[in-house]
Motif scaffolding. Structure first.
Motif, PDB file in Angstrom:
ATOM      1  N   MET A   1     -62.668 -74.507 -62.304  1.00  0.00           N
ATOM      2  CA  MET A   1     -61.729 -73.150 -62.844  1.00  0.00           C
ATOM      3  C   MET A   1     -60.492 -72.836 -63.259  1.00  0.00           C
ATOM      4  O   MET A   1     -59.989 -74.068 -61.975  1.00  0.00           O
ATOM      5  N   ASP A 130     -63.517 -71.256 -77.180  1.00  0.00           N
ATOM      6  CA  ASP A 130     -64.446 -71.683 -76.320  1.00  0.00           C
ATOM      7  C   ASP A 130     -63.282 -72.644 -76.303  1.00  0.00           C
ATOM      8  O   ASP A 130     -63.136 -73.541 -74.162  1.00  0.00           O
ATOM      9  N   ARG A 133     -62.650 -72.246 -72.160  1.00  0.00           N
ATOM     10  CA  ARG A 133     -63.690 -71.973 -71.100  1.00  0.00           C
ATOM     11  C   ARG A 133     -63.967 -73.978 -71.151  1.00  0.00           C
ATOM     12  O   ARG A 133     -64.270 -73.796 -69.748  1.00  0.00           O
ATOM     13  N   MET A 134     -64.419 -74.532 -72.097  1.00  0.00           N
ATOM     14  CA  MET A 134     -64.456 -75.792 -71.753  1.00  0.00           C
ATOM     15  C   MET A 134     -63.629 -76.811 -70.780  1.00  0.00           C
ATOM     16  O   MET A 134     -63.991 -77.304 -69.773  1.00  0.00           O
ATOM     17  N   ALA A 136     -61.673 -75.317 -68.484  1.00  0.00           N
ATOM     18  CA  ALA A 136     -61.746 -74.649 -67.070  1.00  0.00           C
ATOM     19  C   ALA A 136     -62.726 -75.190 -66.603  1.00  0.00           C
ATOM     20  O   ALA A 136     -62.965 -75.096 -65.229  1.00  0.00           O
ATOM     21  N   ASP A 137     -63.389 -75.424 -67.372  1.00  0.00           N
ATOM     22  CA  ASP A 137     -64.828 -76.107 -66.173  1.00  0.00           C
ATOM     23  C   ASP A 137     -65.342 -77.652 -65.980  1.00  0.00           C
ATOM     24  O   ASP A 137     -65.646 -78.293 -65.208  1.00  0.00           O
ATOM     25  N   ARG A 138     -64.691 -78.322 -66.144  1.00  0.00           N
ATOM     26  CA  ARG A 138     -63.811 -79.462 -65.800  1.00  0.00           C
ATOM     27  C   ARG A 138     -63.998 -80.082 -64.336  1.00  0.00           C
ATOM     28  O   ARG A 138     -64.508 -81.029 -63.549  1.00  0.00           O
ATOM     29  N   GLU A 140     -63.340 -77.988 -60.505  1.00  0.00           N
ATOM     30  CA  GLU A 140     -63.265 -76.848 -59.572  1.00  0.00           C
ATOM     31  C   GLU A 140     -61.791 -76.607 -59.489  1.00  0.00           C
ATOM     32  O   GLU A 140     -61.503 -75.097 -59.439  1.00  0.00           O
ATOM     33  N   ARG A 141     -60.671 -77.611 -59.924  1.00  0.00           N
ATOM     34  CA  ARG A 141     -59.380 -76.485 -59.402  1.00  0.00           C
ATOM     35  C   ARG A 141     -58.615 -77.017 -60.515  1.00  0.00           C
ATOM     36  O   ARG A 141     -57.957 -78.357 -60.551  1.00  0.00           O
ATOM     37  N   VAL A 142     -58.073 -76.647 -61.704  1.00  0.00           N
ATOM     38  CA  VAL A 142     -57.721 -77.308 -63.067  1.00  0.00           C
ATOM     39  C   VAL A 142     -56.528 -76.376 -63.309  1.00  0.00           C
ATOM     40  O   VAL A 142     -56.055 -75.088 -63.434  1.00  0.00           O
ATOM     41  N   ALA A 210     -59.577 -69.979 -71.235  1.00  0.00           N
ATOM     42  CA  ALA A 210     -59.746 -70.626 -70.053  1.00  0.00           C
ATOM     43  C   ALA A 210     -59.252 -69.672 -68.532  1.00  0.00           C
ATOM     44  O   ALA A 210     -60.063 -69.994 -67.582  1.00  0.00           O
ATOM     45  N   ALA A 214     -60.192 -65.866 -64.453  1.00  0.00           N
ATOM     46  CA  ALA A 214     -59.729 -66.222 -63.241  1.00  0.00           C
ATOM     47  C   ALA A 214     -59.530 -65.224 -62.077  1.00  0.00           C
ATOM     48  O   ALA A 214     -58.705 -65.843 -61.320  1.00  0.00           O
TER      49      ALA A 214
END
Length: 237
Positions: A1, A130, A133-134, A136-138, A140-142, A210, A214
């Motif tokens: 996220m 897209d 979004r990928m 941000a899913d890498r 928990e804290r991006v 991303a 949020a």
């Protein structure tokens, strides 16, 4: 996220050694970038991704430890993205990510894994979202350090000469970045951005992808057009 983002321009002139005698002209811009990076550090991310425009050779992911240089700008100065962890044969950083690596070194960034991503200027808005979004899913804290300039057509002496549409385009981008408004960033016209040589459009739209959902707040820290190029600095947290 996504928990934080810093948006900075990426002219090599940000590096004082490149700017030489003109370096003091961008001191306020450097200070704003430092403030934005401070917001990233305060968010305590688990992963930092540095995003910037790149030509075909510089696109794609760049691992931590990848190196860049300002040799093409007449300065024997090298930079490294984070810690010295890059595998042998890693591609050199494109100029935008080299500026990002310099900003991180100046901020004494340490302790958080760092990766780079070069984004092609023509990348379609949907693919930008897209990609965001990928990212941000890498973890928990991006956090993202998003590099890119606004239009290059604000004055007669600008790299793209004067285009009457440039000021309004940059103003719309500034409002979106200052309000942390992903939808407004995604609404930026990619064809117009290309005509105005606004290389930040694609990285900004990766950020938008991303940031959706949020719930971040934004602050615009710098908005000016020295040398006829729109430079914007913002912090999202």
């Amino acid at each position: 996220m996504l928990v934080a983002a810093a948006v900075c321009p990426c002219p090599p002139l940000l590096v004082p050694e490149v700017a030489a005698g003109a370096a003091p002209e961008l001191d306020a811009l450097r200070d704003a970038c430092a403030e934005a990076l401070g917001v990233l550090a305060a968010a305590r991310p688990e992963l930092l991704v540095v995003i910037g425009p790149a030509d075909r050779a510089g696109r794609g992911p760049h691992p931590e430890g990848a190196t860049g240089t300002f040799g093409d700008f007449g300065v024997d100065l090298g930079v490294r993205l984070g810690r010295d962890l890059a595998p042998a044969g890693a591609a050199p950083l494109p100029p935008s990510l080299s500026v990002g690596a310099w900003l991180l070194a100046r901020a004494e960034w340490a302790g958080v894994p760092v990766e780079g991503l070069g984004v092609g200027e023509p990348l379609e808005t949907g693919r930008c979202a897209d990609t965001g979004r990928m990212l941000a899913d890498r973890a928990e804290r991006v956090a993202l350090l998003v590099l890119g300039d606004g239009s290059a057509c604000r004055t007669l002496k600008a790299p793209g000469y004067l285009d009457e549409r440039a000021e309004a385009f940059d103003a719309a981008a500034a409002r979106a970045l200052g309000a942390a408004d992903p939808d407004a960033l995604l609404a930026l016209d990619e064809a117009l951005a290309y005509e105005l040589k606004a290389a930040g459009r694609a990285p900004w739209q990766v950020l938008a992808g991303a940031a959706r959902g949020a719930g971040l707040d934004g602050r615009l820290l710098y908005d000016d057009a020295p040398y006829g190029v729109g430079y914007l600095v913002a912090a999202w947290s």
